[in-house]
Design an enzyme around this catalytic site. Structure first.
Site, mmCIF file in Angstrom:
data_model
loop_
_atom_site.group_PDB
_atom_site.id
_atom_site.type_symbol
_atom_site.label_atom_id
_atom_site.label_comp_id
_atom_site.label_asym_id
_atom_site.label_seq_id
_atom_site.Cartn_x
_atom_site.Cartn_y
_atom_site.Cartn_z
ATOM 1 N N THR A 16 0.830 -1.209 0.000
ATOM 2 C CA THR A 16 0.000 0.000 0.000
ATOM 3 C C THR A 16 0.858 1.250 0.000
ATOM 4 O O THR A 16 0.466 2.288 -0.519
ATOM 5 C CB THR A 16 -0.928 -0.019 1.240
ATOM 6 O OG1 THR A 16 -1.801 -1.133 1.091
ATOM 7 C CG2 THR A 16 -1.744 1.243 1.362
ATOM 8 N N TYR A 30 -7.936 0.928 -3.428
ATOM 9 C CA TYR A 30 -6.737 1.253 -4.218
ATOM 10 C C TYR A 30 -6.091 -0.031 -4.712
ATOM 11 O O TYR A 30 -6.469 -1.130 -4.330
ATOM 12 C CB TYR A 30 -5.739 2.013 -3.337
ATOM 13 C CG TYR A 30 -5.333 1.211 -2.124
ATOM 14 C CD1 TYR A 30 -4.279 0.304 -2.198
ATOM 15 C CD2 TYR A 30 -6.014 1.336 -0.918
ATOM 16 C CE1 TYR A 30 -3.937 -0.467 -1.095
ATOM 17 C CE2 TYR A 30 -5.669 0.573 0.182
ATOM 18 C CZ TYR A 30 -4.630 -0.329 0.086
ATOM 19 O OH TYR A 30 -4.308 -1.103 1.152
ATOM 20 N N THR A 95 1.622 -4.271 4.296
ATOM 21 C CA THR A 95 1.447 -4.588 5.717
ATOM 22 C C THR A 95 0.930 -6.015 5.944
ATOM 23 O O THR A 95 1.117 -6.572 7.024
ATOM 24 C CB THR A 95 0.439 -3.621 6.389
ATOM 25 O OG1 THR A 95 -0.837 -3.757 5.752
ATOM 26 C CG2 THR A 95 0.908 -2.192 6.320
ATOM 27 N N ASP A 96 0.263 -6.576 4.923
ATOM 28 C CA ASP A 96 -0.491 -7.812 5.185
ATOM 29 C C ASP A 96 0.377 -9.017 5.549
ATOM 30 O O ASP A 96 -0.037 -9.845 6.354
ATOM 31 C CB ASP A 96 -1.401 -8.135 3.992
ATOM 32 C CG ASP A 96 -2.615 -7.210 3.950
ATOM 33 O OD1 ASP A 96 -2.885 -6.534 4.958
ATOM 34 O OD2 ASP A 96 -3.295 -7.167 2.907
ATOM 35 N N LYS A 166 0.412 -7.902 12.770
ATOM 36 C CA LYS A 166 -0.595 -6.943 12.337
ATOM 37 C C LYS A 166 -1.876 -7.268 13.088
ATOM 38 O O LYS A 166 -2.380 -8.393 13.019
ATOM 39 C CB LYS A 166 -0.822 -7.037 10.825
ATOM 40 C CG LYS A 166 -1.763 -5.968 10.300
ATOM 41 C CD LYS A 166 -1.895 -5.954 8.792
ATOM 42 C CE LYS A 166 -2.866 -4.847 8.379
ATOM 43 N NZ LYS A 166 -3.106 -4.815 6.928
ATOM 44 N N GLU A 289 7.649 -27.339 22.928
ATOM 45 C CA GLU A 289 7.028 -27.300 21.600
ATOM 46 C C GLU A 289 7.411 -26.012 20.878
ATOM 47 O O GLU A 289 7.181 -24.914 21.389
ATOM 48 C CB GLU A 289 5.508 -27.415 21.721
ATOM 49 C CG GLU A 289 5.060 -28.818 22.072
ATOM 50 C CD GLU A 289 3.551 -28.990 21.958
ATOM 51 O OE1 GLU A 289 2.947 -28.488 20.992
ATOM 52 O OE2 GLU A 289 2.984 -29.636 22.853
#
Ligand code: SIN
Length: 311
Positions: A16, A30, A95-96, A166, A289
């Site tokens: 973005t 966008y 950002t994703d 995020k 773990e």
């Protein structure tokens, strides 16, 4: 006068921060990855005084990040870090999946110089775009005395590359540190105020990452949830999945319908790791773990790296 090692390399990958909308008032409709990294740098007059070079490595919406781009990115970052005149690297990213790229780069490169990922929640065409300030702040962190390791800089916050996540779909400060940790630093008017140590660790090496996507192991994430069914796991098993990360309920519990296929996978030598789908906390009582304290996405990378190292 600038010293020889002031050079900052800015690597563009899309997102973005390089996005464009038809209208300046549109912050969501966008297309990501439209503007070149050169134009992102040119949009910040304060960067003109810096010794910068920009390189366009990719032009992606980071939801589409792929392993070949990761392998190329890790190698290019390492190549620049090896240059004595380079002080640090800034990577512009969506950002994703930024937290996944940050985790991967820290584990693979564990750099002695700073590698700073930055991003934006609003496209470059927005009335109040956040990208230019984030880019300026990221360069400030990359130049910061003693900085090293992979971090992210968004909305004035500096976050540890192995911990950030995020957590918001829209806010400009969309990232948070991990549940049991805090911000690494903040950037205030170009000054970096640090609270914690920079990321450190053992580098696996960029060559750990195969350049050919078909050489990467197939590792999936599956969420346990009400109404879970065995068939997705069974289908993956049959199709040759090489590792599975479970995003478990609560403190690492798994729907009983998944017990059979999980056992079958493990018996066949396919690792199945537990993580929690809870936003806060870790799986308590399972310190051995490897996924217990990681997000499902970070655990997927960690398991992928483990499988790559076993070869
Ligand atoms: C992307 O991740 O490339 C699009 C979304 C964003 O950067 O905020």
């Amino acid at each position: 006068m600038q010293s020889r090692i002031e050079r900052i390399v800015i690597i563009g990958t899309g997102g973005t921060i390089a996005g464009a909308a038809a209208s300046a008032t549109d912050n969501v409709g966008y297309k990501a990855g439209q503007l070149s990294v050169d134009s992102l740098v040119a949009a910040v007059p304060a960067l003109r005084a810096e010794s910068l070079e920009a390189e366009q490595l990719a032009q992606l919406d980071s939801k589409d990040m792929d392993v070949s781009t990761w392998a190329r990115l890790a190698r290019r970052v390492q190549a620049h870090l090896d240059r004595p005149e380079v002080r640090g690297i800034v990577i512009t990213h969506g950002t994703d999946t930024l937290e996944e790229t940050a985790y991967l780069l820290q584990r693979v490169l564990s750099p002695q110089k700073p590698v700073v990922l930055t991003a934006a929640m609003r496209p470059a065409t927005a009335l109040q775009a956040d990208g230019p300030q984030n880019l300026l702040d990221a360069v400030a962190v990359a130049k910061s005395e003693g900085a090293c390791g992979v971090v992210a800089v968004v909305a004035g916050q500096v976050l540890h590359g192995l911990e950030l996540r995020k957590t918001h779909t829209y806010r400009l400060d969309a990232f948070e540190p991990g549940p049991d940790s805090g911000l690494l630093a903040v950037v205030e008017e170009g000054a970096v105020r640090r609270f914690r140590d920079w990321p450190q660790g053992v580098a696996l090496g960029a060559s750990t990452l195969p350049q050919d996507a078909s050489d990467w192991p197939w590792v999936e994430v599956l969420a346990s949830h009400a109404g879970a069914q065995a068939r997705a796991l069974e289908a993956w098993h049959q199709a040759g999945v090489q590792g599975v990360v479970l995003a478990c309920t609560g403190n690492g519990t798994v729907h009983q319908a998944l017990n059979g296929p999980v056992q079958a996978l493990r018996q066949a030598g396919v690792p199945v790791w537990r993580t929690t789908r809870c936003a806060q906390g870790r799986i308590v009582g399972a310190p051995e773990e490897k996924g217990a304290a990681l997000t499902p996405w970070a655990a997927r990378i960690e398991l992928t790296l483990e499988l790559l190292q076993r070869r």
